[in-house]
Design a protein around this motif. Sequence first.
Motif, mmCIF file in Angstrom:
data_model
loop_
_atom_site.group_PDB
_atom_site.id
_atom_site.type_symbol
_atom_site.label_atom_id
_atom_site.label_comp_id
_atom_site.label_asym_id
_atom_site.label_seq_id
_atom_site.Cartn_x
_atom_site.Cartn_y
_atom_site.Cartn_z
ATOM 1 N N ALA A 49 0.925 -1.295 0.453
ATOM 2 C CA ALA A 49 0.158 0.136 0.005
ATOM 3 C C ALA A 49 0.677 1.144 0.056
ATOM 4 O O ALA A 49 2.090 1.163 0.030
ATOM 5 N N GLY A 50 0.578 2.066 -0.673
ATOM 6 C CA GLY A 50 1.344 3.349 -0.868
ATOM 7 C C GLY A 50 1.095 4.477 0.509
ATOM 8 O O GLY A 50 0.329 3.878 1.455
ATOM 9 N N PRO A 51 1.534 6.095 0.493
ATOM 10 C CA PRO A 51 1.315 6.170 1.593
ATOM 11 C C PRO A 51 0.124 6.652 2.512
ATOM 12 O O PRO A 51 0.230 7.153 3.059
ATOM 13 N N GLU A 52 -0.231 6.904 1.132
ATOM 14 C CA GLU A 52 -1.664 8.155 1.745
ATOM 15 C C GLU A 52 -2.568 6.254 1.746
ATOM 16 O O GLU A 52 -4.490 6.890 2.137
ATOM 17 N N GLU A 53 -2.529 5.234 1.521
ATOM 18 C CA GLU A 53 -3.408 4.066 1.250
ATOM 19 C C GLU A 53 -3.385 3.413 2.767
ATOM 20 O O GLU A 53 -2.892 3.477 3.789
ATOM 21 N N ARG A 54 -4.734 3.171 3.576
ATOM 22 C CA ARG A 54 -4.529 1.878 3.911
ATOM 23 C C ARG A 54 -3.796 0.791 4.279
ATOM 24 O O ARG A 54 -3.651 0.163 3.213
ATOM 25 N N SER A 55 -3.213 0.483 5.374
ATOM 26 C CA SER A 55 -1.338 -0.258 5.569
ATOM 27 C C SER A 55 -2.439 -1.594 5.422
ATOM 28 O O SER A 55 -3.453 -1.678 5.776
ATOM 29 N N VAL A 88 -3.216 -7.113 13.827
ATOM 30 C CA VAL A 88 -1.775 -7.500 13.798
ATOM 31 C C VAL A 88 -0.903 -5.983 12.683
ATOM 32 O O VAL A 88 -1.249 -5.059 12.273
ATOM 33 N N PRO A 89 0.321 -6.542 13.244
ATOM 34 C CA PRO A 89 1.208 -5.600 12.806
ATOM 35 C C PRO A 89 0.580 -5.101 10.673
ATOM 36 O O PRO A 89 0.810 -6.401 9.861
ATOM 37 N N THR A 90 1.080 -4.016 10.272
ATOM 38 C CA THR A 90 0.014 -4.130 8.635
ATOM 39 C C THR A 90 1.562 -2.826 8.480
ATOM 40 O O THR A 90 2.302 -2.053 9.078
ATOM 41 N N PHE A 91 1.289 -2.903 6.737
ATOM 42 C CA PHE A 91 2.905 -2.424 6.957
ATOM 43 C C PHE A 91 2.167 -1.256 5.357
ATOM 44 O O PHE A 91 0.732 -2.016 4.676
ATOM 45 N N ARG A 92 2.989 -0.315 5.238
ATOM 46 C CA ARG A 92 2.773 0.840 4.121
ATOM 47 C C ARG A 92 4.231 1.700 3.382
ATOM 48 O O ARG A 92 4.558 1.429 4.646
ATOM 49 N N LEU A 93 4.181 1.711 2.318
ATOM 50 C CA LEU A 93 4.850 2.824 2.009
ATOM 51 C C LEU A 93 5.076 3.685 2.910
ATOM 52 O O LEU A 93 4.084 4.766 3.409
ATOM 53 N N ALA A 94 6.500 4.335 3.812
ATOM 54 C CA ALA A 94 7.187 5.607 3.749
ATOM 55 C C ALA A 94 7.078 6.797 3.134
ATOM 56 O O ALA A 94 7.086 7.364 3.193
#
Length: 171
Positions: A104-110, A153-159
């Motif tokens: 996911a991009g920085p403005e999207e939901r992780s 849970v840990p989720t991720f997205r671009l910084a």
Amino acid sequence: MTDDSALSDEATERLADVVRLQPTKNKELQERWGLESGSEVHQYLENELADYYYRDDNSLIRATSEAAELVDVEPGVESDEEGGGVPSVIRVPELESQVFAVVAGPEERSESVVSVLNGVRDAFDVDPPVEDVREALQNLRRKGVVEVIYRTVPTFRLAVDRDEVDVEVTE
């Protein structure tokens, strides 16, 4: 092991280049350091940085883990001086480049590791183990291009914006 304080400022800067650019070749360091030949690079490495680098199975130059700690630079990451710490180039294995492309991009939901795994499967027609995707996300986090958002849970997205970083795939 050589005494850390024995490294000159120039040697420390050049060691940081080796860490940033790894895996690299004599030619890339020659251009970076303004030397006349690959032999000069080899001589410099042997005379000044012998304890801090090695050549891998493909004869590419890599820094030791001690070198990375000494210069406090993340391996395979180049940052623009004015970029505020955002890497301009990251050198990563193929799976990490695929994860970077789909997370996911920085403005999207992780998203969760499994969601990223499914994205990699759909986009690249590959089926890596979930643990490899988790490790790829953590490696990208350490490089400063992915952030962790803790929910159930840990989720991720671009910084960073995807187009701010050139991703180079290593072997």
